[in-house]
Design a protein around this motif. Structure first.
Motif, PDB file in Angstrom:
ATOM      1  N   SER A 129      91.782  49.855  58.084  1.00 26.87           N
ATOM      2  CA  SER A 129      91.067  50.338  56.892  1.00 26.87           C
ATOM      3  C   SER A 129      90.507  49.182  56.075  1.00 26.87           C
ATOM      4  O   SER A 129      89.509  49.344  55.355  1.00 26.87           O
ATOM      5  CB  SER A 129      92.011  51.175  56.019  1.00 26.87           C
ATOM      6  OG  SER A 129      92.531  52.275  56.732  1.00 26.87           O
ATOM      7  N   ALA A 133      87.017  49.039  53.800  1.00 26.73           N
ATOM      8  CA  ALA A 133      87.251  49.222  52.363  1.00 26.73           C
ATOM      9  C   ALA A 133      86.266  48.393  51.540  1.00 26.73           C
ATOM     10  O   ALA A 133      85.922  47.268  51.914  1.00 26.73           O
ATOM     11  CB  ALA A 133      88.692  48.820  52.024  1.00 26.73           C
ATOM     12  N   ARG A 149      93.705  50.562  47.911  1.00 29.98           N
ATOM     13  CA  ARG A 149      92.283  50.390  48.213  1.00 29.98           C
ATOM     14  C   ARG A 149      92.053  49.833  49.615  1.00 29.98           C
ATOM     15  O   ARG A 149      91.167  50.274  50.335  1.00 29.98           O
ATOM     16  CB  ARG A 149      91.650  49.411  47.208  1.00 29.98           C
ATOM     17  CG  ARG A 149      91.296  49.967  45.882  1.00 29.98           C
ATOM     18  CD  ARG A 149      90.285  49.085  45.156  1.00 29.98           C
ATOM     19  NE  ARG A 149      90.707  47.710  44.923  1.00 29.98           N
ATOM     20  CZ  ARG A 149      90.269  46.662  45.611  1.00 29.98           C
ATOM     21  NH1 ARG A 149      89.421  46.818  46.612  1.00 29.98           N
ATOM     22  NH2 ARG A 149      90.675  45.443  45.310  1.00 29.98           N
ATOM     23  N   ARG A 150      92.855  48.841  49.974  1.00 28.75           N
ATOM     24  CA  ARG A 150      92.590  48.119  51.217  1.00 28.75           C
ATOM     25  C   ARG A 150      93.204  48.791  52.448  1.00 28.75           C
ATOM     26  O   ARG A 150      92.626  48.775  53.531  1.00 28.75           O
ATOM     27  CB  ARG A 150      93.139  46.686  51.135  1.00 28.75           C
ATOM     28  CG  ARG A 150      92.641  45.828  50.001  1.00 28.75           C
ATOM     29  CD  ARG A 150      91.146  45.663  49.911  1.00 28.75           C
ATOM     30  NE  ARG A 150      90.464  45.417  51.174  1.00 28.75           N
ATOM     31  CZ  ARG A 150      89.165  45.268  51.299  1.00 28.75           C
ATOM     32  NH1 ARG A 150      88.398  45.354  50.224  1.00 28.75           N
ATOM     33  NH2 ARG A 150      88.608  45.049  52.473  1.00 28.75           N
TER      34      ARG A 150
END
Length: 465
Positions: A129, A133, A149-150
């Protein structure tokens, strides 16, 4: 005279490194309590059984880890070290408790590519991901937000959240990514991806200190692949030997002497205690920032405000001792994510790491950021013990009563590096410099909460004089 304020491990380390400079001036350590070592506290029973009431092991990794090993070697502690390497079960096996069940965290390449509850997909998939991201340009954010988020919510919720509860007894949604994982934040800001950034930015990764690398003990730890270590007789032995060496070398100690105020006297400082006023050329403060805050107010209200803005949490530690070997799954222990209804932060399986005969010793950690919410202002020992025993009974299925226990409430024991912490530390030190104060700030309020970090902070403070 140079004064070291605070006789915890950072204060003792500061006195040691000052002494190594061969200064002609007197070194004085001022400590508010009747004992030295701060939160390092090993309870030794008459039968030889040891409970660690605070830190219990020291990590080997990094220059801070190597520095503590080199210090231990210089103190003649090599033969008293008990080490655990990376293949040991307590290093490999770490668990989290979710929905009443213990889950082993991935600990090898195979498990990283396998779906392991409570994760709904392999961690390797979550890692991917990071490539898609979006970068958010900022100077800081919470560690939880950054990882979410990451790498996704599950990694933040089931890996980062319990980790911060175990290490900082804190809330990952408040703690600062730049203070706790600065390199990850820096490479994301520069390259837009953590994984790509770590590959491209390898030249800026921490390099092994060539001086520390010459230590025989550091070389041995590297060769034997140590993960953590402690000392026979408990980690407090480190403090006791360091104290003895400092006393032999002429360092003076004042116990039961809280610092009540600090004033200026020309280019010197005057340290006010309940017994006397001491004029010193320089001072290294290893006091917690919330302790230093009120005593520095007369010199600088702004510095006092900055130092007072660093929050602290209280942790209850309950040591439980049972007869026999009662654990079905040997491991370091388990942590509990904040999303779970449990009142504990985690449970450490002490005798899986360092056996103590035919017995099982566990340490139950409770409270931290959630202490007051869960237990109020003045919980009774009985209520805290009940929580610990019931946790062990429900999760580990140990229904017999412990043969011995110890309850310790460690008030304001861990500073919280909340979002903006790095800026607070920078501004505090800049203000000290701008005011031309002969004062240096060191200890776990500023440069890392671990023992290794505190010792390294003290060393850097001395070298900066």
């Amino acid at each position: 005279m140079i004064a070291v304020l605070g006789g915890g491990v950072s204060g003792l380390a500061a006195a040691h490194y000052l002494n190594c400079l061969g200064l002609s001036t007197k070194i004085l350590v001022i400590e508010a309590s009747n004992r030295l070592g701060g939160w390092i506290n090993s309870l030794k029973h008459e039968d030889g059984t040891i409970y660690e009431l605070g830190p219990r092991t020291l990590r080997v990794a990094g220059n801070a880890g190597a520095n503590t090993l080199a210090l231990a070697e210089s103190l003649g502690l090599t033969e008293r070290i008990s080490s655990i390497n990376y293949s040991h079960v307590s290093t490999k096996n770490r668990m989290i408790l979710v929905d009443g069940k213990l889950h082993m965290l991935p600990n090898n390449l195979k498990t990283v590519f396998t779906k392991n509850p409570p994760f709904s997909k392999p961690l390797a998939i979550s890692a991917l991901s990071d490539f898609s991201a979006k970068k958010v340009i900022n100077t800081d954010e919470s560690l939880f937000s950054f990882v979410n988020r990451r790498f996704g919510l599950e990694v933040a919720k089931y890996a980062i959240d319990p980790l911060t509860r175990g290490v900082f007894a804190g809330n990952a949604r408040d703690l600062s990514v730049t203070s706790l994982a600065r390199r990850m934040h820096d490479v994301e800001q520069q390259y837009g991806s953590i994984l790509i950034g770590l590959l491209k930015d390898r030249k800026n990764a921490e390099k092994a200190d060539p001086v520390l690398s010459k230590s025989k003990l550091v070389k041995q730890a590297k060769k034997e692949k140590w993960a953590v270590w402690s000392l026979k007789g408990g980690l407090e032995s480190f403090v006791e030997v360091l104290e003895e060496k400092l006393m032999q070398e002429g360092v003076e100690f004042r116990r039961n002497t809280p610092v009540l105020g600090i004033k200026r006297s020309g280019s010197n400082l005057v340290i006010q205690t309940d017994k006397e006023e001491l004029e010193v050329e320089k001072a290294i403060s290893c006091l917690p920032s919330n302790t230093l805050s009120p005593v520095i107010r007369s010199i600088s209200p702004e510095l006092s405000r900055l130092l007072g803005s660093i929050p602290y949490v209280t942790v209850c530690v309950v040591n439980l001792e049972y007869p026999g070997h009662l654990l079905n799954e040997p491991a370091f222990g388990y942590l509990v994510p904040s999303s779970q209804p449990n009142k504990v932060l985690g449970v450490i399986f002490d005798t899986c790491t360092f056996p103590q005969g035919d017995k099982t010793i566990l340490t139950v950690m409770m409270g931290g950021y959630w202490f007051k919410t869960l237990f109020g202002d003045n919980p009774s020992d009985e209520s805290l013990l009940d929580v610990a025993i019931n946790e062990v009974k429900e999760t580990l299925k140990i229904s017999i009563k412990p043969v011995r226990h110890k309850i310790s409430i460690l008030t304001d024991c861990i500073p919280q590096y909340v979002v903006g912490h790095s800026e607070i530390v920078f501004n505090s030190r800049k203000l000290v410099k701008d005011l031309k104060l002969p004062l240096t700030l060191a200890g776990n309020s500023y440069d890392g909460v671990g023992v290794n970090d505190a010792i390294m902070s003290a060393k850097r403070a001395v070298l900066s004089l």
